[in-house]
Design an enzyme around this catalytic site. Structure first.
Site, PDB file in Angstrom:
ATOM      1  N   ARG A 177       0.803  -1.224   0.000  1.00  0.00           N
ATOM      2  CA  ARG A 177       0.000   0.000   0.000  1.00  0.00           C
ATOM      3  C   ARG A 177       0.836   1.274   0.000  1.00  0.00           C
ATOM      4  O   ARG A 177       0.294   2.379  -0.096  1.00  0.00           O
ATOM      5  CB  ARG A 177      -0.922  -0.006   1.214  1.00  0.00           C
ATOM      6  CG  ARG A 177      -0.211  -0.049   2.567  1.00  0.00           C
ATOM      7  CD  ARG A 177      -1.192  -0.346   3.679  1.00  0.00           C
ATOM      8  NE  ARG A 177      -0.555  -0.476   4.988  1.00  0.00           N
ATOM      9  CZ  ARG A 177      -1.187  -0.890   6.074  1.00  0.00           C
ATOM     10  NH1 ARG A 177      -2.463  -1.227   6.004  1.00  0.00           N
ATOM     11  NH2 ARG A 177      -0.562  -0.983   7.228  1.00  0.00           N
ATOM     12  N   ASN A 250       8.929  -7.829   5.337  1.00  0.00           N
ATOM     13  CA  ASN A 250       9.892  -7.097   6.147  1.00  0.00           C
ATOM     14  C   ASN A 250       9.887  -7.568   7.597  1.00  0.00           C
ATOM     15  O   ASN A 250      10.384  -6.879   8.485  1.00  0.00           O
ATOM     16  CB  ASN A 250       9.644  -5.588   6.089  1.00  0.00           C
ATOM     17  CG  ASN A 250      10.861  -4.804   6.543  1.00  0.00           C
ATOM     18  OD1 ASN A 250      11.990  -5.182   6.281  1.00  0.00           O
ATOM     19  ND2 ASN A 250      10.628  -3.704   7.247  1.00  0.00           N
ATOM     20  N   ARG A 251       9.340  -8.726   7.841  1.00  0.00           N
ATOM     21  CA  ARG A 251       9.512  -9.431   9.120  1.00  0.00           C
ATOM     22  C   ARG A 251       9.995 -10.859   8.864  1.00  0.00           C
ATOM     23  O   ARG A 251       9.986 -11.679   9.775  1.00  0.00           O
ATOM     24  CB  ARG A 251       8.188  -9.493   9.905  1.00  0.00           C
ATOM     25  CG  ARG A 251       7.573  -8.133  10.221  1.00  0.00           C
ATOM     26  CD  ARG A 251       8.430  -7.312  11.171  1.00  0.00           C
ATOM     27  NE  ARG A 251       7.726  -6.103  11.605  1.00  0.00           N
ATOM     28  CZ  ARG A 251       7.697  -4.962  10.933  1.00  0.00           C
ATOM     29  NH1 ARG A 251       8.355  -4.868   9.766  1.00  0.00           N
ATOM     30  NH2 ARG A 251       7.042  -3.914  11.384  1.00  0.00           N
ATOM     31  N   HIS A 307      10.111   3.012   2.410  1.00  0.00           N
ATOM     32  CA  HIS A 307       8.763   2.773   2.934  1.00  0.00           C
ATOM     33  C   HIS A 307       8.008   4.101   3.051  1.00  0.00           C
ATOM     34  O   HIS A 307       8.545   5.170   2.804  1.00  0.00           O
ATOM     35  CB  HIS A 307       8.851   2.144   4.331  1.00  0.00           C
ATOM     36  CG  HIS A 307       9.314   0.729   4.346  1.00  0.00           C
ATOM     37  ND1 HIS A 307       8.448  -0.339   4.476  1.00  0.00           N
ATOM     38  CD2 HIS A 307      10.559   0.197   4.259  1.00  0.00           C
ATOM     39  CE1 HIS A 307       9.141  -1.475   4.465  1.00  0.00           C
ATOM     40  NE2 HIS A 307      10.422  -1.176   4.342  1.00  0.00           N
ATOM     41  N   SER A 308       6.758   4.007   3.457  1.00  0.00           N
ATOM     42  CA  SER A 308       5.993   5.157   3.926  1.00  0.00           C
ATOM     43  C   SER A 308       5.046   4.637   5.017  1.00  0.00           C
ATOM     44  O   SER A 308       4.690   3.454   5.015  1.00  0.00           O
ATOM     45  CB  SER A 308       5.198   5.799   2.789  1.00  0.00           C
ATOM     46  OG  SER A 308       4.048   5.059   2.440  1.00  0.00           O
ATOM     47  N   GLU A 385      11.415   6.169   5.802  1.00  0.00           N
ATOM     48  CA  GLU A 385       9.955   6.287   5.787  1.00  0.00           C
ATOM     49  C   GLU A 385       9.595   7.633   5.160  1.00  0.00           C
ATOM     50  O   GLU A 385       9.907   8.693   5.705  1.00  0.00           O
ATOM     51  CB  GLU A 385       9.384   6.198   7.204  1.00  0.00           C
ATOM     52  CG  GLU A 385       9.596   4.862   7.896  1.00  0.00           C
ATOM     53  CD  GLU A 385       8.582   3.806   7.495  1.00  0.00           C
ATOM     54  OE1 GLU A 385       7.684   4.126   6.690  1.00  0.00           O
ATOM     55  OE2 GLU A 385       8.686   2.671   7.998  1.00  0.00           O
TER      56      GLU A 385
END
Length: 421
Positions: A177, A250-251, A307-308, A385
């Site tokens: 997203r 990302n985990r 990322h954001s 971010e």
């Protein structure tokens, strides 16, 4: 001779055959998004909100951002929390985000590309066009394929003397997203190419090889465009006996994957589901394989996971707020200069907070920057971010794409110039 052999990108494009049958499109009409000010009591506010169905977008020490369905808005306001509205009607904001007022001319230097968001296929074509403008010093590459057999495509750039120099590695659109990540990475790539001809970026490309992957979660990204705008994870089926789709890639990295009981979830329905074991997401496995090839052949100078949102420059470690890396002072000094460059580059005065991830924002286990530093041996490893800080969140208007990209390029120019310090 090139020091690394990569999969043929064109063959991968030709055989891409996603198998998923799309579900009904998720509507967010009438949903509201709130920023709840927590006054330093974030855990307590999250506990208060836990009885209310909601989607948490983000949180830090001072706030929690949540999306609420129309039938829960009255119950939310009755809680008496301190808040402001980010999206009065999320469905309307998503519709406006998707609207395009320009037509891309299929030219790599056409500025209208950065005036709207684009489909996965258009992103592929854009990178093909970028490569065609720099044919003697670039190659289309791929790390592999996604669960649904989409190509994780990228571009490898290099300067005089050919490839084989230390690597600068960018990953974008890790979470589906977070649409702003791909155009920012693409804008930086365009500036590197255009600047090489004028001499502005020749030093960077002559010193480092750049490996740029703008969309490393293609299945999730396509799903966010066709079915559920707020989808985060990949589209991998759940473990046996479970029903919720997707892993948070990302985990899912090996380093600190199971470091503690925080920072990731063992629940397949969680947005931060870490998987059954490290790298059991095919996207992660292919990216990790690519990373290790770079480590073993040329070494990694800089890694950025794009990322954001929130406007942070985060360094390792994410898995602990107490464990500090030996290079932290160097990373922090560099981040400070990058943050200043971003702030001073435009009238918006965009401010980025910086520091070690776990202590600055929150605990994350199995995250890419920790892994790329600890396993990949990167000299510098960051999560960036992107904007904003609480007006729009994930649904950033198209009018903000280019200003955001320009500011981040100002920061990258400073960062790339500081790598040898």
């Amino acid at each position: 001779m090139r020091s690394i052999v990569f999969t043929s990108l064109f063959a991968a494009f030709a055989t891409c055959t996603p198998t998923e049958v799309e579900a009904d499109v998720v509507s967010y009409d009438g949903y509201k998004v709130f920023r709840v000010t927590t006054h330093g009591q974030t855990a307590s506010v999250q506990e208060t909100l836990s009885a209310l169905p909601h989607d948490e977008w983000a949180h830090d020490i001072d706030h929690v951002d949540i999306a609420i369905s129309p039938d829960q808005v009255e119950a939310f306001t009755a809680l008496g929390l301190d808040y402001h509205v980010m999206h009065e009607n999320l469905g309307n904001s998503i519709a406006l985000e998707a609207a395009s007022t320009t037509s891309w001319k299929r030219q790599a230097d056409d500025p209208s590309w950065f005036s709207s968001y684009h489909s996965y296929q258009d992103h592929i074509e854009y990178f093909e066009d970028l490569q065609a403008t720099f044919p003697n010093n670039s190659e289309l590459i791929t790390s592999g394929t996604s669960y649904q057999n989409r190509t994780i495509y990228g571009l490898h750039l290099y300067g005089d003397g050919g490839p084989g120099k230390p690597a600068v590695l960018y990953h974008g659109t890790v979470h589906a997203r977070e649409w702003i990540a791909a155009p920012v990475v693409e804008y930086i790539t365009l500036q590197l190419l255009q600047g090489y001809e004028t001499g502005d970026t020749k030093t960077f490309l002559d010193k480092y090889d750049f490996y740029v992957f703008p969309i490393v979660n293609p299945d999730g990204f396509v799903y966010s465009q066709t079915t559920n705008r707020l989808w985060r994870k990949n589209r991998q089926p759940p473990p046996a006996g479970q029903t919720c789709i997707g892993r948070d890639i990302n985990r899912n990295w090996e380093f600190a994957w199971n470091a503690n009981g925080q920072g990731a979830s063992t629940n397949p329905c969680s947005e931060t589901y870490k998987g059954v074991k490290p790298s059991d997401a095919p996207e992660n496995a292919s990216l990790d394989g690519f990373l290790r090839k770079l480590r073993d052949s040329v070494g990694i100078k800089l890694y950025i996971d794009w990322h954001s949102y929130g406007q942070y420059i985060l360094s390792p470690y994410g898995y602990s707020e107490d464990v500090l890396a030996p290079e932290l002072s160097k990373w922090t000094a560099t981040s400070s200069q990058v943050s200043n460059a971003i702030r001073d580059s435009s009238s918006r005065r965009t401010t980025f907070t910086y520091g070690p991830s776990g202590a600055t924002l929150y605990i994350t286990t199995g995250s890419a920057p920790d892994h790329v530093y600890s396993i990949g041996g990167a000299d510098y490893s960051y999560t960036i971010e992107l904007p904003d800080t609480g007006d729009y969140g994930f649904v950033l208007p198209p009018a903000q794409i280019r200003p955001t990209a320009e500011e981040l390029w100002a920061g990258q120019k400073v960062l790339l110039g500081l790598l040898e310090q």
